[in-house]
Write a protein that holds these residues in place. Sequence first.
Motif, PDB file in Angstrom:
ATOM      1  N   ARG A  30       0.918  -1.071  -0.117  1.00 14.14           N
ATOM      2  CA  ARG A  30      -0.242   0.054  -0.109  1.00 14.14           C
ATOM      3  C   ARG A  30       0.885   1.229  -0.053  1.00 14.14           C
ATOM      4  NH1 ARG A  30      -5.278   1.136   1.297  1.00 14.14           N
ATOM      5  NH2 ARG A  30      -5.551   3.152   2.321  1.00 14.14           N
ATOM      6  N   ILE A  31       0.518   2.367  -0.625  1.00 15.11           N
ATOM      7  CA  ILE A  31       1.174   3.629  -0.568  1.00 15.11           C
ATOM      8  C   ILE A  31       0.375   4.626  -0.240  1.00 15.11           C
ATOM      9  CG2 ILE A  31       2.308   5.520  -2.026  1.00 15.11           C
ATOM     10  CD1 ILE A  31       3.133   3.093  -4.092  1.00 15.11           C
ATOM     11  N   GLU A  32       0.698   5.338   0.962  1.00 16.69           N
ATOM     12  CA  GLU A  32      -0.086   6.462   1.490  1.00 16.69           C
ATOM     13  C   GLU A  32       0.311   7.708   0.975  1.00 16.69           C
ATOM     14  OE1 GLU A  32      -2.692   3.873   3.806  1.00 16.69           O
ATOM     15  OE2 GLU A  32      -2.615   5.884   3.354  1.00 16.69           O
ATOM     16  N   ASN A  33       0.608   8.765   1.597  1.00 12.51           N
ATOM     17  CA  ASN A  33       0.892  10.237   1.128  1.00 12.51           C
ATOM     18  C   ASN A  33       2.221  10.014   0.122  1.00 12.51           C
ATOM     19  OD1 ASN A  33      -0.945  10.852   2.699  1.00 12.51           O
ATOM     20  ND2 ASN A  33       0.233  12.443   3.790  1.00 12.51           N
ATOM     21  N   MET A  34       2.060  10.556  -0.871  1.00 16.67           N
ATOM     22  CA  MET A  34       3.143  10.855  -1.741  1.00 16.67           C
ATOM     23  C   MET A  34       3.515  12.464  -2.105  1.00 16.67           C
ATOM     24  SD  MET A  34       2.993   7.770  -4.612  1.00 16.67           S
ATOM     25  CE  MET A  34       4.589   7.771  -4.621  1.00 16.67           C
ATOM     26  N   GLY A  35       4.763  12.648  -2.437  1.00 14.36           N
ATOM     27  CA  GLY A  35       5.115  13.975  -2.601  1.00 14.36           C
ATOM     28  C   GLY A  35       6.207  14.466  -3.441  1.00 14.36           C
ATOM     29  N   TRP A  36       6.483  15.622  -3.790  1.00 10.07           N
ATOM     30  CA  TRP A  36       7.739  16.161  -4.485  1.00 10.07           C
ATOM     31  C   TRP A  36       8.323  17.341  -3.558  1.00 10.07           C
ATOM     32  CZ3 TRP A  36       9.768  14.014  -8.732  1.00 10.07           C
ATOM     33  CH2 TRP A  36       8.784  13.162  -9.309  1.00 10.07           C
ATOM     34  N   TYR A  37       9.711  17.239  -3.343  1.00  9.39           N
ATOM     35  CA  TYR A  37      10.211  18.215  -2.689  1.00  9.39           C
ATOM     36  C   TYR A  37      11.551  18.747  -3.641  1.00  9.39           C
ATOM     37  CZ  TYR A  37       7.841  16.886   1.372  1.00  9.39           C
ATOM     38  OH  TYR A  37       6.972  16.401   2.286  1.00  9.39           O
ATOM     39  N   ARG A  38      12.283  19.718  -3.362  1.00  5.85           N
ATOM     40  CA  ARG A  38      13.173  20.359  -4.233  1.00  5.85           C
ATOM     41  C   ARG A  38      14.379  20.870  -3.412  1.00  5.85           C
ATOM     42  NH1 ARG A  38      10.350  25.021  -7.861  1.00  5.85           N
ATOM     43  NH2 ARG A  38      10.235  26.561  -6.030  1.00  5.85           N
ATOM     44  N   GLN A  39      15.514  20.758  -4.071  1.00  4.34           N
ATOM     45  CA  GLN A  39      16.654  21.550  -3.250  1.00  4.34           C
ATOM     46  C   GLN A  39      17.392  22.182  -4.518  1.00  4.34           C
ATOM     47  OE1 GLN A  39      18.898  18.614  -0.756  1.00  4.34           O
ATOM     48  NE2 GLN A  39      19.564  20.541   0.278  1.00  4.34           N
ATOM     49  N   ALA A  40      17.551  23.505  -4.179  1.00  2.11           N
ATOM     50  CA  ALA A  40      18.473  24.297  -5.270  1.00  2.11           C
ATOM     51  C   ALA A  40      19.952  24.251  -4.660  1.00  2.11           C
ATOM     52  CB  ALA A  40      17.734  25.555  -5.406  1.00  2.11           C
ATOM     53  N   PRO A  41      20.959  24.729  -5.475  1.00  5.49           N
ATOM     54  CA  PRO A  41      22.017  24.702  -5.083  1.00  5.49           C
ATOM     55  C   PRO A  41      22.287  25.723  -3.671  1.00  5.49           C
ATOM     56  CG  PRO A  41      22.222  24.671  -7.124  1.00  5.49           C
ATOM     57  CD  PRO A  41      20.796  24.896  -6.863  1.00  5.49           C
ATOM     58  N   GLY A  42      22.752  25.495  -2.805  1.00  2.00           N
ATOM     59  CA  GLY A  42      23.155  26.310  -1.426  1.00  2.00           C
ATOM     60  C   GLY A  42      21.928  26.529  -0.830  1.00  2.00           C
ATOM     61  N   LYS A  43      20.755  25.950  -0.953  1.00  2.00           N
ATOM     62  CA  LYS A  43      19.418  26.094  -0.337  1.00  2.00           C
ATOM     63  C   LYS A  43      19.003  24.930   0.332  1.00  2.00           C
ATOM     64  CE  LYS A  43      17.869  30.091  -3.136  1.00  2.00           C
ATOM     65  NZ  LYS A  43      16.568  30.476  -3.758  1.00  2.00           N
ATOM     66  N   GLU A  44      17.927  24.952   1.238  1.00  2.00           N
ATOM     67  CA  GLU A  44      17.520  23.797   1.856  1.00  2.00           C
ATOM     68  C   GLU A  44      16.350  23.086   1.173  1.00  2.00           C
ATOM     69  OE1 GLU A  44      18.280  25.170   6.676  1.00  2.00           O
ATOM     70  OE2 GLU A  44      16.165  24.838   5.855  1.00  2.00           O
ATOM     71  N   ARG A  45      16.111  21.768   1.363  1.00  2.00           N
ATOM     72  CA  ARG A  45      15.182  21.094   0.639  1.00  2.00           C
ATOM     73  C   ARG A  45      13.785  21.790   1.149  1.00  2.00           C
ATOM     74  NH1 ARG A  45      15.242  14.738   0.258  1.00  2.00           N
ATOM     75  NH2 ARG A  45      17.498  15.185  -0.403  1.00  2.00           N
ATOM     76  N   GLU A  46      12.982  21.734   0.082  1.00  2.00           N
ATOM     77  CA  GLU A  46      11.619  22.616   0.248  1.00  2.00           C
ATOM     78  C   GLU A  46      10.714  21.825  -0.381  1.00  2.00           C
ATOM     79  OE1 GLU A  46      11.177  26.625  -1.377  1.00  2.00           O
ATOM     80  OE2 GLU A  46      11.588  25.740  -3.506  1.00  2.00           O
ATOM     81  N   LEU A  47       9.195  22.118   0.159  1.00  2.00           N
ATOM     82  CA  LEU A  47       8.205  21.322  -0.301  1.00  2.00           C
ATOM     83  C   LEU A  47       7.726  22.008  -1.360  1.00  2.00           C
ATOM     84  CD1 LEU A  47       5.384  19.676   0.300  1.00  2.00           C
ATOM     85  CD2 LEU A  47       4.542  21.657   1.289  1.00  2.00           C
ATOM     86  N   VAL A  48       7.516  20.735  -2.451  1.00  2.00           N
ATOM     87  CA  VAL A  48       6.813  21.387  -3.745  1.00  2.00           C
ATOM     88  C   VAL A  48       5.314  20.903  -3.672  1.00  2.00           C
ATOM     89  CG1 VAL A  48       6.839  20.977  -6.224  1.00  2.00           C
ATOM     90  CG2 VAL A  48       8.934  21.093  -4.955  1.00  2.00           C
ATOM     91  N   ALA A  49       5.136  19.980  -3.389  1.00  2.00           N
ATOM     92  CA  ALA A  49       3.435  19.454  -3.518  1.00  2.00           C
ATOM     93  C   ALA A  49       3.542  18.016  -2.964  1.00  2.00           C
ATOM     94  CB  ALA A  49       2.701  19.475  -4.830  1.00  2.00           C
ATOM     95  N   THR A  50       2.298  17.851  -2.303  1.00  2.00           N
ATOM     96  CA  THR A  50       2.014  16.373  -1.549  1.00  2.00           C
ATOM     97  C   THR A  50       0.599  15.931  -2.033  1.00  2.00           C
ATOM     98  OG1 THR A  50       1.201  17.247   0.364  1.00  2.00           O
ATOM     99  CG2 THR A  50       3.503  16.941   0.301  1.00  2.00           C
ATOM    100  N   ILE A  51       0.189  14.751  -1.961  1.00  2.00           N
ATOM    101  CA  ILE A  51      -0.971  14.067  -2.427  1.00  2.00           C
ATOM    102  C   ILE A  51      -1.272  13.023  -1.748  1.00  2.00           C
ATOM    103  CG2 ILE A  51       0.038  12.878  -4.330  1.00  2.00           C
ATOM    104  CD1 ILE A  51      -2.802  13.674  -5.733  1.00  2.00           C
ATOM    105  N   THR A  52      -2.584  13.038  -0.828  1.00  2.00           N
ATOM    106  CA  THR A  52      -2.851  11.738  -0.282  1.00  2.00           C
ATOM    107  C   THR A  52      -3.389  10.854  -1.134  1.00  2.00           C
ATOM    108  OG1 THR A  52      -5.008  12.429  -0.250  1.00  2.00           O
ATOM    109  CG2 THR A  52      -3.535  13.181   1.608  1.00  2.00           C
ATOM    110  N   ARG A  53      -3.632   9.578  -0.469  1.00  2.00           N
ATOM    111  CA  ARG A  53      -4.054   8.270  -1.215  1.00  2.00           C
ATOM    112  C   ARG A  53      -5.582   8.667  -2.077  1.00  2.00           C
ATOM    113  NH1 ARG A  53      -2.735   3.299  -2.075  1.00  2.00           N
ATOM    114  NH2 ARG A  53      -4.719   1.648  -2.623  1.00  2.00           N
TER     115      ARG A  53
END
Length: 121
Positions: A30-53
């Motif tokens: 089973r897969i519950e929540n999924m999402g996308w995050y991104r990290q630009a050079p010199g920056k922290e990882r940030e939320l892009v989008a998430t989606i529930t089941r």
Amino acid sequence: QAQLVESGGDLVQPGGSLRLSCAASGSIFRIENMGWYRQAPGKERELVATITRDGTTNYGDSVKGRFTISRDNAKSTVYLQMNSLKPEDTAVYYCNGRLGVAPALRYLEVWGQGTLVTVSS
């Protein structure tokens, strides 16, 4: 062993579009929540989008109205449609998912290896 594999990263001009895919594989029940995050050079990882089941979505402020997350539960895949891309969208994009794995029958948070999106003329 469960894993997530991203694809679709590329070089695109400002104003262009791109679609990322992330497929889950392995002994998953089973897969519950999924999402996308991104990290630009010199920056922290940030939320892009998430989606529930069941399809409820959430977006980071910087991508609202331009990006759309969706998923196909039958294919164990999540997508990120990116429109009106800007140079500041340049980053490594990571897929994330809460995966139920067998035979342990427990949930793990799994990250993909990342795919590079470069927005430049």
